[in-house]
Design an enzyme around this catalytic site. Structure first.
Site, PDB file in Angstrom:
ATOM      1  N   SER A 102      -5.133 -58.669  37.471  1.00 19.05           N
ATOM      2  CA  SER A 102      -5.282 -59.540  36.305  1.00 19.05           C
ATOM      3  C   SER A 102      -6.734 -59.859  35.982  1.00 19.05           C
ATOM      4  O   SER A 102      -7.114 -59.945  34.818  1.00 19.05           O
ATOM      5  CB  SER A 102      -4.501 -60.845  36.512  1.00 19.05           C
ATOM      6  N   HIS A 128      -8.233 -65.018  36.209  1.00 17.39           N
ATOM      7  CA  HIS A 128      -8.232 -64.674  34.788  1.00 17.39           C
ATOM      8  C   HIS A 128      -9.544 -65.089  34.126  1.00 17.39           C
ATOM      9  O   HIS A 128     -10.176 -64.308  33.405  1.00 17.39           O
ATOM     10  CB  HIS A 128      -7.061 -65.368  34.081  1.00 17.39           C
TER      11      HIS A 128
END
Length: 200
Positions: A107, A153
């Site tokens: 991610s 993220h």
């Protein structure tokens, strides 16, 4: 490069499943192990949750859609640099903001691609409202859904955007050495941030 990374990640996932978690335990990122096993900060991008297939499906679908497009804009080597440094940036953010968590997944790298594509698209004058919505929704999900590393993220997003900004400002042929040095500087900053956090 995009498809090679995708294929490698899928292969690792198969091995994860076959070894019943042994590979996951060996490659996942756990911040307390950073000093003795620093490679985990990068190998984390190769392993995904083996309890749900949706984790790897979402990340690899994002790579399959966005990767070739970004790679065609910046080239193979630059794409690899953005992907790897974004993965590292995600791990550095986890090290600083969630130092006791166990993290798996690409991610951070995927958000790095999103950040890079946003910067490039904006510079080229493209409409990026949809991209902003996608980034905002996925960032929000990271804060709202338990077990999702929003730290990774955010870290990946910022590093990817920084790399793209450097590439845009050093596009000319006579600026390639400067570009390489600046990208190397991003890597150096991430390494320095890791060392400082480990020594604290």
């Amino acid at each position: 490069m995009s498809y090679s990374i995708l294929a490698l990640t899928l292969l690792v996932f198969v091995v994860q499943w076959a070894t019943q978690g042994a590979v996951t335990a060996a490659l996942a990122y756990y911040p307390p192990l950073t000093a003795i096993e620093p490679w985990r900060m990068l190998t984390v991008a190769l392993v995904h949750s083996d309890s749900s297939i949706f984790h790897i499906v979402f990340n690899m679908y994002s790579l399959w859609v966005l990767g070739p497009l970004l790679e065609s804009l910046i080239g193979r080597a630059r794409f690899a640099a953005v992907y790897v440094l974004s993965a590292l940036g995600g791990s550095v953010a986890v090290l600083w903001l969630a130092p006791l968590s166990i993290v798996v997944g690409a991610s951070g790298a995927i958000f790095g691609l999103l950040g890079a594509f946003f910067v490039i698209q904006r510079r080229l004058g493209g409409r990026n409202v949809q991209l902003v919505v996608i980034i905002a929704i996925n960032l929000a999900l990271g804060f709202l859904i338990p077990g999702v590393s929003w730290q990774s993220h955010v870290g990946g997003l910022l590093v990817g955007a920084a790399c793209a900004a450097i590439m845009l400002r050093t596009r000319r042929a006579d600026q390639q050495r400067r570009q390489a040095l600046l990208i190397a500087a991003v890597a150096a900053v991430l390494v320095a941030a890791t060392v400082v956090r480990v020594l604290l």
